[in-house]
Design a protein around this motif. Structure first.
Motif, PDB file in Angstrom:
ATOM      1  N   LEU A  20      50.572  38.401  51.317  1.00  0.00           N
ATOM      2  CA  LEU A  20      51.761  36.974  50.392  1.00  0.00           C
ATOM      3  C   LEU A  20      51.834  36.161  51.140  1.00  0.00           C
ATOM      4  O   LEU A  20      52.291  34.719  50.798  1.00  0.00           O
ATOM      5  CB  LEU A  20      53.074  37.545  50.301  1.00  0.00           C
ATOM      6  N   HIS A  21      51.228  35.974  52.294  1.00  0.00           N
ATOM      7  CA  HIS A  21      50.844  34.664  53.351  1.00  0.00           C
ATOM      8  C   HIS A  21      50.366  33.161  52.440  1.00  0.00           C
ATOM      9  O   HIS A  21      49.339  33.230  50.989  1.00  0.00           O
ATOM     10  CB  HIS A  21      49.817  34.424  54.509  1.00  0.00           C
ATOM     11  N   PRO A  22      51.580  32.368  52.618  1.00  0.00           N
ATOM     12  CA  PRO A  22      50.860  30.692  51.459  1.00  0.00           C
ATOM     13  C   PRO A  22      49.127  31.175  51.707  1.00  0.00           C
ATOM     14  O   PRO A  22      48.371  30.092  49.930  1.00  0.00           O
ATOM     15  CB  PRO A  22      51.910  29.469  51.772  1.00  0.00           C
ATOM     16  N   LYS A  23      48.688  30.456  52.089  1.00  0.00           N
ATOM     17  CA  LYS A  23      47.547  30.875  52.110  1.00  0.00           C
ATOM     18  C   LYS A  23      46.562  31.903  51.856  1.00  0.00           C
ATOM     19  O   LYS A  23      45.329  31.242  50.762  1.00  0.00           O
ATOM     20  CB  LYS A  23      46.141  30.996  53.550  1.00  0.00           C
ATOM     21  N   TYR A  24      47.138  32.586  51.218  1.00  0.00           N
ATOM     22  CA  TYR A  24      46.378  33.541  49.972  1.00  0.00           C
ATOM     23  C   TYR A  24      46.652  33.447  48.791  1.00  0.00           C
ATOM     24  O   TYR A  24      46.070  33.856  47.488  1.00  0.00           O
ATOM     25  CB  TYR A  24      46.574  34.604  50.600  1.00  0.00           C
ATOM     26  N   TRP A  25      47.372  31.960  48.197  1.00  0.00           N
ATOM     27  CA  TRP A  25      48.458  32.025  47.500  1.00  0.00           C
ATOM     28  C   TRP A  25      47.328  31.970  46.013  1.00  0.00           C
ATOM     29  O   TRP A  25      47.717  31.867  45.028  1.00  0.00           O
ATOM     30  CB  TRP A  25      50.117  30.971  47.357  1.00  0.00           C
ATOM     31  N   GLY A  26      46.135  30.295  46.008  1.00  0.00           N
ATOM     32  CA  GLY A  26      45.436  30.316  45.944  1.00  0.00           C
ATOM     33  C   GLY A  26      44.369  31.134  44.702  1.00  0.00           C
ATOM     34  O   GLY A  26      44.431  31.297  44.113  1.00  0.00           O
ATOM     35  N   VAL A  27      44.698  32.596  46.048  1.00  0.00           N
ATOM     36  CA  VAL A  27      43.668  33.793  45.126  1.00  0.00           C
ATOM     37  C   VAL A  27      44.532  34.738  43.996  1.00  0.00           C
ATOM     38  O   VAL A  27      44.233  35.014  42.749  1.00  0.00           O
ATOM     39  CB  VAL A  27      43.391  34.626  46.240  1.00  0.00           C
ATOM     40  N   TRP A  28      45.981  34.867  44.793  1.00  0.00           N
ATOM     41  CA  TRP A  28      47.244  35.580  43.722  1.00  0.00           C
ATOM     42  C   TRP A  28      47.368  34.921  42.403  1.00  0.00           C
ATOM     43  O   TRP A  28      47.346  34.995  41.553  1.00  0.00           O
ATOM     44  CB  TRP A  28      47.843  35.179  43.984  1.00  0.00           C
ATOM     45  N   ILE A  29      47.155  33.193  42.794  1.00  0.00           N
ATOM     46  CA  ILE A  29      47.925  32.862  41.498  1.00  0.00           C
ATOM     47  C   ILE A  29      45.828  32.756  40.420  1.00  0.00           C
ATOM     48  O   ILE A  29      46.249  32.674  39.330  1.00  0.00           O
ATOM     49  CB  ILE A  29      48.431  31.067  41.989  1.00  0.00           C
ATOM     50  N   SER A  30      45.075  32.528  40.957  1.00  0.00           N
ATOM     51  CA  SER A  30      43.458  32.764  40.276  1.00  0.00           C
ATOM     52  C   SER A  30      43.688  33.682  39.279  1.00  0.00           C
ATOM     53  O   SER A  30      43.491  33.861  37.395  1.00  0.00           O
ATOM     54  CB  SER A  30      42.783  32.343  41.003  1.00  0.00           C
ATOM     55  N   GLY A  86      46.198  36.086  38.405  1.00  0.00           N
ATOM     56  CA  GLY A  86      47.476  36.202  37.862  1.00  0.00           C
ATOM     57  C   GLY A  86      46.933  35.406  36.531  1.00  0.00           C
ATOM     58  O   GLY A  86      47.092  35.693  35.294  1.00  0.00           O
ATOM     59  N   VAL A  87      46.237  34.425  36.895  1.00  0.00           N
ATOM     60  CA  VAL A  87      46.301  33.823  35.453  1.00  0.00           C
ATOM     61  C   VAL A  87      45.177  33.904  34.531  1.00  0.00           C
ATOM     62  O   VAL A  87      44.853  34.449  33.644  1.00  0.00           O
ATOM     63  CB  VAL A  87      45.418  32.371  36.297  1.00  0.00           C
ATOM     64  N   LEU A  88      44.262  34.994  35.157  1.00  0.00           N
ATOM     65  CA  LEU A  88      43.191  35.284  34.768  1.00  0.00           C
ATOM     66  C   LEU A  88      43.650  36.905  33.563  1.00  0.00           C
ATOM     67  O   LEU A  88      43.049  36.709  33.225  1.00  0.00           O
ATOM     68  CB  LEU A  88      41.720  36.140  35.745  1.00  0.00           C
ATOM     69  N   ALA A  89      44.464  37.188  34.979  1.00  0.00           N
ATOM     70  CA  ALA A  89      45.071  38.857  33.687  1.00  0.00           C
ATOM     71  C   ALA A  89      45.603  38.393  32.939  1.00  0.00           C
ATOM     72  O   ALA A  89      45.402  39.089  31.109  1.00  0.00           O
ATOM     73  CB  ALA A  89      45.670  39.612  35.011  1.00  0.00           C
ATOM     74  N   THR A 140      37.558  44.315  32.875  1.00  0.00           N
ATOM     75  CA  THR A 140      37.017  45.207  33.358  1.00  0.00           C
ATOM     76  C   THR A 140      38.523  45.893  34.361  1.00  0.00           C
ATOM     77  O   THR A 140      38.727  46.725  34.416  1.00  0.00           O
ATOM     78  CB  THR A 140      35.958  45.730  34.293  1.00  0.00           C
ATOM     79  N   TRP A 141      38.652  44.287  34.834  1.00  0.00           N
ATOM     80  CA  TRP A 141      40.333  44.786  36.377  1.00  0.00           C
ATOM     81  C   TRP A 141      41.308  44.823  35.948  1.00  0.00           C
ATOM     82  O   TRP A 141      42.342  45.052  36.299  1.00  0.00           O
ATOM     83  CB  TRP A 141      40.092  43.776  37.271  1.00  0.00           C
ATOM     84  N   PHE A 142      41.653  44.123  34.389  1.00  0.00           N
ATOM     85  CA  PHE A 142      42.968  43.774  33.621  1.00  0.00           C
ATOM     86  C   PHE A 142      43.267  44.710  32.286  1.00  0.00           C
ATOM     87  O   PHE A 142      44.316  44.736  32.315  1.00  0.00           O
ATOM     88  CB  PHE A 142      43.116  42.619  34.069  1.00  0.00           C
ATOM     89  N   TRP A 143      42.284  44.755  31.563  1.00  0.00           N
ATOM     90  CA  TRP A 143      42.525  45.162  30.283  1.00  0.00           C
ATOM     91  C   TRP A 143      43.078  47.096  30.457  1.00  0.00           C
ATOM     92  O   TRP A 143      42.746  47.749  31.721  1.00  0.00           O
ATOM     93  CB  TRP A 143      40.919  45.454  29.559  1.00  0.00           C
TER      94      TRP A 143
END
Length: 315
Positions: free
Chosen positions: A14-24, A26-29, A99-102
């Motif tokens: 959850l470090h800020p340097k990984y926020w871009g991955v989580w947000i991306s 999250g939006v895709l999901a 595949t990952w989120f449905w």
């Protein structure tokens, strides 16, 4: 510590340097779950079309691959395949999200099967199955489709250098009972097959000279080809089935199993084995040429070591 242990969640991710991955992701999901499939289809292909302007080198690679593989095709035919392939490459990102989120029920409605029974029969016999699946752009869906239908298996994967991405990738690919095996963990691949389970085998790319031979793949007579299938078959006596999960014009994904190819497979003749595998891959890729991963430099390793890697793409 087991060097092949699956990634686990920790608060470090959850470090800020990984926020871009989580947000991306999250939006895709959100997108794949909120939008109807018809809209996702158009969105993905539009993404591919417009991103090609920023990734011209990949378009060039796809064009050159198709020229090499199909020298008899006209320039117009090549461009048509390239255009469709680039659009489908954009759609692959959406299909990964599907595949990952449905949820299982939604994906299951999109799956059709052809000749699935033979894989079931081998399972009943306690025989492992090497599912020889080419690098189709909707490969992610094929892998989960088996599990959704009640026949999970193991996929070979490369851990991502970004730990947040790696965690999400591993989680996304292990739904419905699927498991993943590190690409370097050959012993576990052998154990999977000896247990009578299914293992996805993607032997249609250029992985370099190590444990490879040079045999025909489409019109290129000396394509660098891995000999992994020979090794796995020799050690496990597994069944071998070419399979694809191409998308049809109605938005369904057809899990299509060709007839098994292990009977008479040459265990000790590496070139003959690799040739047979390439022929099997060719036959299934030709079902839907524009849905294969042509943006990969399939013919980059040269048999003549005096020629630099990627020589064929320097035109």
């Amino acid at each position: 510590m087991n060097k092949y242990a699956p990634p686990k969640f920790s608060f470090k991710l959850l470090h800020p340097k990984y926020w871009g991955v989580w947000i991306s992701f999250g939006v895709l999901a959100l997108l794949v779950n909120l939008l109807p499939y018809a809209v996702l289809y158009k969105l993905g292909r539009a993404f591919g079309k417009y991103s090609s302007k920023l990734a011209k080198s990949r378009v060039k690679v796809a064009r050159r691959n198709i020229e090499l593989a199909f020298p008899d095709k006209t320039a117009e035919d090549v461009e048509r395949i390239v255009e469709e392939n680039i659009k489908n490459t954009g759609l692959a990102f959406i299909e990964m999200g599907i595949t990952w989120f449905w949820p299982t029920w939604r994906l299951k409605r999109r799956i059709r099967t052809v000749n699935l029974q033979q894989a079931i029969d081998f399972e009943d016999e306690g025989r492992g199955v090497l599912l020889c699946h080419p690098h189709t752009l909707n490969l992610e869906i094929s892998a989960r489709a088996f599990a959704v239908l009640g026949y999970p298996g193991s996929g070979v994967y490369r851990p991502n250098n970004n730990p947040a991405y790696d965690f999400i990738q591993y989680w996304g690919r292990t739904h419905n009972g699927n498991t993943l095996v590190d690409r370097k963990n050959v012993k576990e691949m052998i154990r999977v097959l000896k247990r009578g389970e299914r293992l996805f085998y993607l032997g249609d790319h250029d992985y370099g000279r190590n444990k490879s031979v040079f045999v025909p793949f489409f019109a290129v007579k000396d394509a660098c080809t891995t000999t992994g299938a020979n090794m796995l078959f020799s050690l496990t006596n597994c069944a071998m089935i070419p399979v694809t999960g191409f998308r049809d014009d109605k938005g369904h994904y057809e899990l299509n199993l060709a007839d098994s190819i292990h009977e008479g497979f040459p265990k000790k003749d590496l070139e003959a084995g690799a040739t047979l595998m390439n022929q099997a891959y060719e036959q299934v890729i030709l079902r839907q040429v524009d849905q294969w991963m042509w943006v990969h430099k399939r013919y980059k390793t040269m048999k003549d070591e005096s020629l630099p890697k990627g020589y064929r793409y320097k035109k």
